[in-house]
Enzyme design. Structure first.
Site, PDB file in Angstrom:
ATOM      1  N   LYS A  52      -8.165  -4.223 -17.539  1.00  0.00           N
ATOM      2  CA  LYS A  52      -7.079  -4.806 -18.350  1.00  0.00           C
ATOM      3  C   LYS A  52      -7.162  -6.322 -18.344  1.00  0.00           C
ATOM      4  O   LYS A  52      -7.466  -6.923 -17.310  1.00  0.00           O
ATOM      5  CB  LYS A  52      -5.728  -4.384 -17.789  1.00  0.00           C
ATOM      6  CG  LYS A  52      -4.549  -4.957 -18.591  1.00  0.00           C
ATOM      7  CD  LYS A  52      -3.213  -4.734 -17.913  1.00  0.00           C
ATOM      8  CE  LYS A  52      -2.679  -6.039 -17.356  1.00  0.00           C
ATOM      9  NZ  LYS A  52      -1.293  -5.941 -16.863  1.00  0.00           N
ATOM     10  N   LYS A  95      -3.325  -2.534 -26.144  1.00  0.00           N
ATOM     11  CA  LYS A  95      -2.011  -2.520 -25.472  1.00  0.00           C
ATOM     12  C   LYS A  95      -1.136  -3.592 -26.109  1.00  0.00           C
ATOM     13  O   LYS A  95      -1.155  -4.758 -25.694  1.00  0.00           O
ATOM     14  CB  LYS A  95      -2.195  -2.770 -23.973  1.00  0.00           C
ATOM     15  CG  LYS A  95      -0.898  -2.845 -23.179  1.00  0.00           C
ATOM     16  CD  LYS A  95      -1.137  -2.668 -21.684  1.00  0.00           C
ATOM     17  CE  LYS A  95       0.111  -2.927 -20.881  1.00  0.00           C
ATOM     18  NZ  LYS A  95       0.008  -2.498 -19.489  1.00  0.00           N
ATOM     19  N   ARG A 122       0.836  -1.210   0.000  1.00  0.00           N
ATOM     20  CA  ARG A 122       0.000   0.000   0.000  1.00  0.00           C
ATOM     21  C   ARG A 122       0.864   1.250   0.000  1.00  0.00           C
ATOM     22  O   ARG A 122       0.643   2.188  -0.755  1.00  0.00           O
ATOM     23  CB  ARG A 122      -0.925   0.004   1.230  1.00  0.00           C
ATOM     24  CG  ARG A 122      -1.984   1.111   1.210  1.00  0.00           C
ATOM     25  CD  ARG A 122      -2.528   1.445   2.598  1.00  0.00           C
ATOM     26  NE  ARG A 122      -1.498   2.040   3.447  1.00  0.00           N
ATOM     27  CZ  ARG A 122      -1.127   3.328   3.402  1.00  0.00           C
ATOM     28  NH1 ARG A 122      -1.711   4.158   2.557  1.00  0.00           N
ATOM     29  NH2 ARG A 122      -0.162   3.768   4.196  1.00  0.00           N
ATOM     30  N   GLU A 157      -4.999  -6.510 -24.418  1.00  0.00           N
ATOM     31  CA  GLU A 157      -3.538  -6.700 -24.421  1.00  0.00           C
ATOM     32  C   GLU A 157      -3.136  -8.087 -24.916  1.00  0.00           C
ATOM     33  O   GLU A 157      -3.119  -9.045 -24.145  1.00  0.00           O
ATOM     34  CB  GLU A 157      -2.984  -6.480 -22.999  1.00  0.00           C
ATOM     35  CG  GLU A 157      -1.478  -6.684 -22.923  1.00  0.00           C
ATOM     36  CD  GLU A 157      -0.881  -6.403 -21.538  1.00  0.00           C
ATOM     37  OE1 GLU A 157      -1.645  -6.175 -20.588  1.00  0.00           O
ATOM     38  OE2 GLU A 157       0.350  -6.415 -21.435  1.00  0.00           O
TER      39      GLU A 157
HETATM   40  P1  13P Z   1       5.395  -4.054 -18.458  1.00  0.00           P
HETATM   41  O1  13P Z   1       5.431  -2.648 -18.990  1.00  0.00           O
HETATM   42  O2  13P Z   1       6.296  -4.269 -17.271  1.00  0.00           O
HETATM   43  O3  13P Z   1       5.536  -5.083 -19.541  1.00  0.00           O
HETATM   44  O4  13P Z   1       3.961  -4.272 -17.820  1.00  0.00           O
HETATM   45  C1  13P Z   1       2.867  -3.779 -18.469  1.00  0.00           C
HETATM   46  C2  13P Z   1       1.688  -4.627 -18.140  1.00  0.00           C
HETATM   47  O5  13P Z   1       0.746  -4.173 -17.551  1.00  0.00           O
HETATM   48  C3  13P Z   1       1.702  -6.020 -18.582  1.00  0.00           C
HETATM   49  O6  13P Z   1       0.419  -6.559 -18.488  1.00  0.00           O
END
Ligand code: 13P
Length: 337
Positions: A136, A219, A47, A177
């Site tokens: 994410k 991403k 935290r 991502e």
């Molecule tokens: P890195 O930039 O350390 O690759 O991490 C980004 C991320 O959120 C990976 O899921």
């Protein structure tokens, strides 16, 4: 789904000169990071470390979103303000990692599929009530001469689309991502080939599921040599290959692109982003969503010690600012000294 809300959130996350801080390390991953500075990982040390980053004065000039882990979205500043309320109020929108990690894909050696769809609708509803504006989900694609298989790419893309559609149902912007890992000896050409295939199937699945691309952030990895490759591509080759690949495989109506750093050094991640933005003439904002490349310097400066709190903040502000300049194509390596 309210497309206007989604668009406004997505645009704010990667507004000109802004990017995303990925601070969503799971409990085992943050322990690994703390191990490198001989610091015990406890609920309170985690935290306090995250608080150090979040309350850095001036960070909101460069950071438009912060990805949190389940534990962190429920934590508060020392003064009692819940982290999501504090961050949203400053325009550093609160986000949440919702995947449950990459697990071995049955029947496919060395390949993974990301889990976490079961119960996701209910979890998203709770996260929205806790203040999450975006989410994410990370798919992990391993590279060698023989993998990834087409099936691995399809299974991961399918899960990403299922996740993205559920997020949009809750007016939460999905960060999509598909990470092609840098680990390995593969060439930049092989990385471009795999990244192209991964992006194609991801956008096909998103389209089939009716996901609004104006309300997502992509991403991606950069197109880059494997970390153990013999001949590593130069920074300008990385920038050119990445821009070429994205222009060919990412629809123009995607709200924005924010790269992961994926094991590049902090300086490499900044330089590569800058060179891409110097090429310019792109249909989307090209920004950052870095974990390690934003946190390695402050973690090192902090060393788990309260007396280094402001040194940690200074190191974080420097990386945030330099990556902000890279988003604008205004960075120069001289600025590192
Ligand atoms: P890195 O930039 O350390 O690759 O991490 C980004 C991320 O959120 C990976 O899921």
């Amino acid at each position: 789904m309210n497309l206007e809300v989604l668009k406004a959130t997505a645009n704010a996350m990667v507004a000109s000169g802004k990017g995303i801080l990925a601070a969503d390390e799971s409990t085992p991953t943050i322990k690994k990071r703390f191990d490198t500075i001989n610091t015990e990982s406890t609920e309170e040390s985690r935290r306090r470390y995250r608080e150090m980053l979040f309350i850095t004065e001036g960070a909101a000039d460069f950071i438009g979103g912060v990805i949190l882990f389940d534990e962190t979205i429920r934590q508060s500043r020392t003064d009692g303000t819940p982290f999501p309320a504090y961050l949203n109020n400053l325009g550093m929108l609160a986000g949440i990692k919702v995947d449950a990690g990459a697990k071995a894909l049955a029947g496919f050696e060395d390949e993974t599929v990301t889990e976490g769809l079961d119960g996701l609708r209910d979890r998203l509803a709770e996260y929205a009530s806790l203040g999450a504006k975006f989410a994410k989900w990370r798919a992990v694609i391993n590279v060698s001469g023989t993998i990834p298989s087409a099936y691995c790419l399809k299974a991961n893309a399918h899960a990403l689309a299922r996740y993205a559609a559920l997020c949009q149902e809750h007016n939460i912007v999905p960060i999509v991502e598909p990470e092609v890992l840098m680990d390995g000896t593969h060439s930049i050409e092989r990385c471009e080939e795999v990244t192209s295939a991964a992006l194609d199937i991801v956008f096909q699945e998103l389209e089939e599921h009716g996901v609004a691309l104006e309300g997502i952030i992509l991403k991606p990895n950069m197109v880059i040599s494997g970390s153990d490759a013999q001949n590593r591509a130069t920074p300008s080759e990385v920038a050119e290959a990445t821009v070429r690949c994205l222009k060919k495989h990412v629809p123009e109506n995607v709200a924005g692109i924010a790269f992961l750093s994926g094991g590049q050094t902090s300086e490499e991640a900044t330089e590569h982003l800058d060179l891409m933005n110097k090429i310019g003439n792109l249909p989307w904002e090209l920004s950052f969503s870095y974990g390690r490349a934003l946190q390695a310097a402050p973690l090192n400066a902090w060393q788990g010690k309260e007396e280094n709190f402001s040194a940690g903040q200074e190191a974080f502000l420097k990386r945030a600012k330099l990556n902000s300049l890279a988003h604008l194509g205004q960075y120069h390596t001289d600025m590192e000294v």
